[in-house]
Write an enzyme that holds these catalytic residues in place. Sequence first.
Site, PDB file in Angstrom:
ATOM      1  CE  LYS A   1      -4.463  -1.603   1.354  1.00 40.02           C
ATOM      2  NZ  LYS A   1      -5.694  -1.414   2.069  1.00 40.02           N
TER       3      LYS A   1
ATOM      4  CE  LYS B   1     -13.247  -1.578   0.443  1.00 43.19           C
ATOM      5  NZ  LYS B   1     -12.526  -1.585   1.702  1.00 43.19           N
TER       6      LYS B   1
ATOM      7  CE  LYS C   1      -6.431  -6.629  -1.902  1.00 45.78           C
ATOM      8  NZ  LYS C   1      -6.830  -6.417  -0.520  1.00 45.78           N
TER       9      LYS C   1
END
Length: 333
Positions: free
Chosen positions: A114, A201, A198
């Site tokens: 991230k 969102k 993956k």
Amino acid sequence: MSKKIFSGVQPTGNLHLGNYLGAIKNFVDLNNDEQNECIFCVVDLHAITIKQDKDELKNNIRETAATFIASGIDPGRSIIFNQSKVYAHAEGSWILSCMAPMGWLNRMTQFKEKAGKDKEKASVGLYIYPILMASDILLYDATHVPVGEDQKQHLELTRDIAQKFNKDFDCEDFLKAPEPLIKKNFSRIMSLKDGLKKMSKSDPSDLSRINLTDTKDEIINKIKKAKTDSFPIPNEDQKLKDRPEAENLLGIYSSILDQTLNKTLEEFGGKNFSDLKSQLADVLSSKISPISDEIKKLINDYEYLDKILAEGAGKAEEIAGKKILEMKKIIGF
Ligand code: AQP
């Protein structure tokens, strides 16, 4: 055996099929087993580890609660609340961050993913996110935590933190090391545009995911445009090696229908992707559209959603507030 279930979802918008198949669908099954005590949390403190727009955050908190209910979680049976309403989460997180060694956190792969290349600019909150998650779980003596496969490492850290706290303060079994509940198959749903990434969102491409608020036409269009390869669908799962996009679409089909991959391969082996895609679009529309319609209905009912969240917070506060007081006593406060 009765289980104490705790899990959370971040209110960061665009809840998608990966969140549903990896986590929320399991929440519903667990909620439906009367023996279980379930707590499902909208983890808004986690959401602010990345900058959020104030109004969007407010909407996303309600939308996440609406998604829980629209998917089949019964607020009369399970506790639904948002994390920032119960102060013990943040307090517990601070206490646990004083116990957890930096070395343990340095191993967390989600932070690396991230934070990306610009690690120096990532927030400290993003770095210690797994400790807040440990606090969430441990404050409720959760025995089982249903999550997607991407959260497995954080669950292991939670177990390690619980054991270290108990050892450091000589209070055997005070914090309960929880078991992860991760689906054996297809616990990681991948992007429709890249089978190695993956479904997420925050992917800038809306075509990469099926949102739980997508209409039938949007679902059909996204499945039509999903990436595949140029070979026919094989008869055996070994032949899916190095074919991530094919594996993902077949996995989604199997998962939404609760059937094995082999059964899906029996159905589609030797056929073209157009056959699979048309069936998959039908199945997804029939399963996701009712949820989508219900979310859209609930999302405008602020009064109802706010009441559910406030009642849930009251019940959660009773449990977590007691645990944090005991925790502080153990420390010497
Ligand atoms: N692709 C996925 N496949 C299976 N499970 C998934 N989960 C998330 N993505 C997938 C599971 O959904 C639950 C809630 O996740 P979250 O909202 O708390 O956070 P996340 O994992 O960071 O979700 P995203 O979509 O990947 O968000 P961004 O793009 O913001 O990083 C968790 O149980 C998770 O395992």
